[in-house]
Scaffold this motif. Structure first.
Motif, PDB file in Angstrom:
ATOM      1  N   ASP A 131       0.826  -1.207   0.000  1.00 57.79           N
ATOM      2  CA  ASP A 131       0.000   0.000   0.000  1.00 57.79           C
ATOM      3  C   ASP A 131       0.863   1.262   0.000  1.00 57.79           C
ATOM      4  N   VAL A 132       1.942   1.251   0.783  1.00 56.20           N
ATOM      5  CA  VAL A 132       2.810   2.427   0.856  1.00 56.20           C
ATOM      6  C   VAL A 132       3.528   2.644  -0.472  1.00 56.20           C
ATOM      7  N   PHE A 133       4.090   1.585  -1.040  1.00 59.75           N
ATOM      8  CA  PHE A 133       4.737   1.706  -2.337  1.00 59.75           C
ATOM      9  C   PHE A 133       3.740   2.189  -3.396  1.00 59.75           C
ATOM     10  N   ALA A 134       2.506   1.706  -3.308  1.00 56.01           N
ATOM     11  CA  ALA A 134       1.480   2.098  -4.269  1.00 56.01           C
ATOM     12  C   ALA A 134       1.153   3.584  -4.163  1.00 56.01           C
ATOM     13  N   VAL A 135       1.124   4.121  -2.941  1.00 56.02           N
ATOM     14  CA  VAL A 135       0.842   5.544  -2.760  1.00 56.02           C
ATOM     15  C   VAL A 135       1.970   6.392  -3.362  1.00 56.02           C
ATOM     16  N   PHE A 136       3.224   6.003  -3.124  1.00 56.30           N
ATOM     17  CA  PHE A 136       4.340   6.727  -3.728  1.00 56.30           C
ATOM     18  C   PHE A 136       4.269   6.647  -5.252  1.00 56.30           C
ATOM     19  N   PHE A 273      -2.372   9.577 -15.711  1.00 56.25           N
ATOM     20  CA  PHE A 273      -3.715   9.691 -15.145  1.00 56.25           C
ATOM     21  C   PHE A 273      -4.270   8.327 -14.768  1.00 56.25           C
ATOM     22  N   LEU A 274      -4.150   7.351 -15.674  1.00 55.92           N
ATOM     23  CA  LEU A 274      -4.676   6.014 -15.404  1.00 55.92           C
ATOM     24  C   LEU A 274      -3.950   5.362 -14.237  1.00 55.92           C
ATOM     25  N   VAL A 275      -2.630   5.508 -14.211  1.00 59.36           N
ATOM     26  CA  VAL A 275      -1.857   4.890 -13.139  1.00 59.36           C
ATOM     27  C   VAL A 275      -2.143   5.572 -11.797  1.00 59.36           C
ATOM     28  N   ALA A 276      -2.215   6.913 -11.818  1.00 61.33           N
ATOM     29  CA  ALA A 276      -2.506   7.634 -10.579  1.00 61.33           C
ATOM     30  C   ALA A 276      -3.894   7.300 -10.051  1.00 61.33           C
ATOM     31  N   LEU A 277      -4.854   7.142 -10.951  1.00 58.94           N
ATOM     32  CA  LEU A 277      -6.240   6.910 -10.553  1.00 58.94           C
ATOM     33  C   LEU A 277      -6.467   5.499 -10.027  1.00 58.94           C
ATOM     34  N   PHE A 278      -5.766   4.530 -10.620  1.00 58.49           N
ATOM     35  CA  PHE A 278      -6.111   3.139 -10.333  1.00 58.49           C
ATOM     36  C   PHE A 278      -5.034   2.341  -9.598  1.00 58.49           C
ATOM     37  N   THR A 279      -3.875   2.920  -9.299  1.00 53.81           N
ATOM     38  CA  THR A 279      -2.792   2.147  -8.695  1.00 53.81           C
ATOM     39  C   THR A 279      -3.216   1.473  -7.394  1.00 53.81           C
ATOM     40  N   VAL A 280      -3.756   2.244  -6.462  1.00 52.14           N
ATOM     41  CA  VAL A 280      -4.093   1.686  -5.152  1.00 52.14           C
ATOM     42  C   VAL A 280      -5.170   0.625  -5.267  1.00 52.14           C
ATOM     43  N   SER A 281      -6.234   0.906  -6.036  1.00 53.22           N
ATOM     44  CA  SER A 281      -7.348  -0.049  -6.146  1.00 53.22           C
ATOM     45  C   SER A 281      -6.920  -1.322  -6.868  1.00 53.22           C
ATOM     46  N   ILE A 282      -6.136  -1.186  -7.931  1.00 53.76           N
ATOM     47  CA  ILE A 282      -5.711  -2.380  -8.660  1.00 53.76           C
ATOM     48  C   ILE A 282      -4.671  -3.156  -7.862  1.00 53.76           C
ATOM     49  N   THR A 283      -3.824  -2.463  -7.106  1.00 61.53           N
ATOM     50  CA  THR A 283      -2.858  -3.158  -6.246  1.00 61.53           C
ATOM     51  C   THR A 283      -3.597  -4.046  -5.240  1.00 61.53           C
ATOM     52  N   ARG A 284      -4.654  -3.502  -4.664  1.00 70.75           N
ATOM     53  CA  ARG A 284      -5.441  -4.295  -3.713  1.00 70.75           C
ATOM     54  C   ARG A 284      -6.187  -5.419  -4.410  1.00 70.75           C
ATOM     55  N   TRP A 285      -6.628  -5.172  -5.639  1.00 69.34           N
ATOM     56  CA  TRP A 285      -7.361  -6.195  -6.400  1.00 69.34           C
ATOM     57  C   TRP A 285      -6.441  -7.355  -6.775  1.00 69.34           C
ATOM     58  N   LEU A 327      -2.207  -0.632 -18.183  1.00 71.48           N
ATOM     59  CA  LEU A 327      -2.688  -1.796 -17.421  1.00 71.48           C
ATOM     60  C   LEU A 327      -1.518  -2.707 -17.064  1.00 71.48           C
ATOM     61  N   GLY A 328      -0.608  -2.914 -18.018  1.00 71.62           N
ATOM     62  CA  GLY A 328       0.576  -3.719 -17.738  1.00 71.62           C
ATOM     63  C   GLY A 328       1.406  -3.133 -16.616  1.00 71.62           C
ATOM     64  N   GLU A 329       1.480  -1.820 -16.569  1.00 70.67           N
ATOM     65  CA  GLU A 329       2.216  -1.139 -15.507  1.00 70.67           C
ATOM     66  C   GLU A 329       1.481  -1.219 -14.176  1.00 70.67           C
ATOM     67  N   LEU A 330       0.164  -1.050 -14.233  1.00 68.80           N
ATOM     68  CA  LEU A 330      -0.646  -0.986 -13.013  1.00 68.80           C
ATOM     69  C   LEU A 330      -0.648  -2.281 -12.209  1.00 68.80           C
ATOM     70  N   ILE A 335       3.284  -4.575  -6.177  1.00 64.99           N
ATOM     71  CA  ILE A 335       3.757  -5.858  -5.649  1.00 64.99           C
ATOM     72  C   ILE A 335       5.241  -6.106  -5.884  1.00 64.99           C
ATOM     73  N   GLN A 336       5.873  -5.368  -6.805  1.00 64.53           N
ATOM     74  CA  GLN A 336       7.267  -5.662  -7.134  1.00 64.53           C
ATOM     75  C   GLN A 336       8.196  -5.432  -5.940  1.00 64.53           C
ATOM     76  N   GLN A 337       8.068  -4.253  -5.304  1.00 61.92           N
ATOM     77  CA  GLN A 337       8.944  -3.955  -4.174  1.00 61.92           C
ATOM     78  C   GLN A 337       8.680  -4.895  -3.005  1.00 61.92           C
ATOM     79  N   THR A 338       7.403  -5.251  -2.803  1.00 60.57           N
ATOM     80  CA  THR A 338       7.068  -6.195  -1.738  1.00 60.57           C
ATOM     81  C   THR A 338       7.700  -7.555  -2.011  1.00 60.57           C
TER      82      THR A 338
END
Length: 411
Positions: A131-136, A273-285, A327-330, A335-338
């Protein structure tokens, strides 16, 4: 993990790095176009490869120094170095000097990354790290939305002001880190070990990385990352040059016209825009799925996006290709750093993160080959080769996770 529960170090970094990234992305995406026009495609490609070789060396040293001298010290030095490089670039109107400054800034960026990632691992519990990495990551991509849109309008005529603003913000970040953060490194070496010269440190670092790379799972992770990096590194290498040449201009309603540079700024902002908008939600998904499937999905998305860039050389084709690229980036953003932190022993976190970031520095060293390659075989074939490389990376991830599964069963 709520933002108000974050360690103070991370809060300060989030604010400072957000400001730095906004100014940085106002000019950085357009530098490839600037250098290509100044030196030609072939020369620019060779120069970019050369500059990244030095970044690879800096990355090796960066992880060592982050573990030996501390995260805070390395981040302060790196931010200062970038600020000075951008300032000299700003006051100089010579492409050669500008390229040298760009290379120096890249080297200091390679020093900064391992320390910053290790600091997160130092102060955040494993269950909250994604979650922290996703916020950054989201913060960075908000900058990618704002920066290229502004830069597409002003870079050609206000390069001095943009570079000067970036230099000022880097120095401010260095001050904030120095004044308001604390050291988080769990281990500090003896003073006599800090007198080693850089080449001795580099020799020790190669020896240390030799130990790291005996971890076959981690080695395959690096190899796969270098290969897939050949696709996403094109975002600020081949794609801007291709966009400018493929789309000279595009008119909306006969009154509003975008040139190639502005279109590139637009699709890059789409990505941000897409990455900023969806990073946290897709990371959790994606946390619900096995890491193996997530990494493979990312590779396939990158492969499809490269193919779409090749067959649809127009604005709307680029918009679709960039959405798939994003999407490939998102899916792997959080999860990579984790994944790296789970593989790394606590006392070697800085070195593991530095070794992991070699995926990017080595990939960026090789990736500029695409620019002269496109001159020889054309953009269509070049993008198809990049798509094939992305599929090959997916295959290596499959092998890696199979080995990891076998390793875990034997423990």
């Amino acid at each position: 993990m709520r933002l108000r529960d974050w360690d103070k170090n991370l809060k300060i970094r989030l604010i400072g790095e957000a400001l730095m990234n906004v100014t940085f992305w106002m000019f950085f995406p357009f530098l490839t176009i600037y250098f290509t026009e100044s030196f030609g495609k072939g020369t620019a490609g060779v120069l970019l490869i050369g500059s990244q070789i030095f970044s690879v060396i800096a990355n090796l040293l960066g992880g060592y120094y982050a573990d030996r001298y501390g995260r805070k010290r390395m981040m302060v030095i790196s931010a200062c170095g970038q600020g000075i490089a951008f300032f000299i670039f700003a006051i100089t109107n010579m492409p050669v000097i500008g390229f040298i400054c760009f290379s120096v800034a890249s080297i200091f960026g390679s020093f900064y990354y391992p320390a910053s990632q290790a600091m997160v691992a130092d102060v955040v519990n494993e269950k909250d790290r994604s979650d922290v990495f996703a916020v950054f990551y989201t913060s960075t991509n908000i900058a990618v939305v704002i920066g290229p849109l502004v830069g597409g309008i002003f870079f050609a005529y206000y390069r001095f002001e943009l570079l000067l603003a970036s230099a000022f913000v880097c120095i401010v970040l260095a001050f904030l880190l120095w004044k308001f953060t604390r050291e988080t490194s769990p281990i500090q070496e003896k003073r006599e070990d800090q007198s080693d010269k850089w080449h001795q440190v580099l020799k020790k670092q190669f020896s240390s990385y030799g130990i790291i790379f005996k971890d076959r799972v981690f080695l395959l992770f690096i190899v796969a990352g270098v290969l897939i990096g050949q696709t996403f590194m094109q975002l600020d290498l081949l794609i801007p040059v291709y966009t400018k040449e493929a789309i000279n201009k595009f008119s909306f309603f006969q009154h509003f016209t975008l040139n190639g540079e502005q279109i590139y700024g637009f699709i890059l902002s789409e990505n941000g825009f897409l990455v900023a908008l969806f990073t946290v939600s897709i990371t959790r998904w994606v946390a619900k799925f096995k890491e193996k499937k997530v990494f493979i999905l990312s590779c396939i998305c990158y492969a499809i996006s490269m193919y779409f860039f090749a067959i649809f050389p127009n604005l709307w084709g680029f918009v679709i290709a960039m959405a798939i690229f994003s999407l490939g980036e998102l899916v792997v953003a959080g999860i990579q750093q984790t994944f790296i932190s789970k593989l790394a022993p606590e006392h070697m976190r800085g070195q593991y993160f530095a070794a992991a970031s070699l995926r990017y520095t080595i990939a960026r060293t090789i990736a500029p080959i695409s620019i002269p390659l496109a001159s020889f075989i054309g953009y269509f074939q070049t993008f198809n080769i990049l798509a094939i490389i992305a599929v090959l990376s997916a295959g290596i991830y499959i092998i890696m996770f199979n080995k990891l599964q076998t390793k875990q069963k034997s423990i």
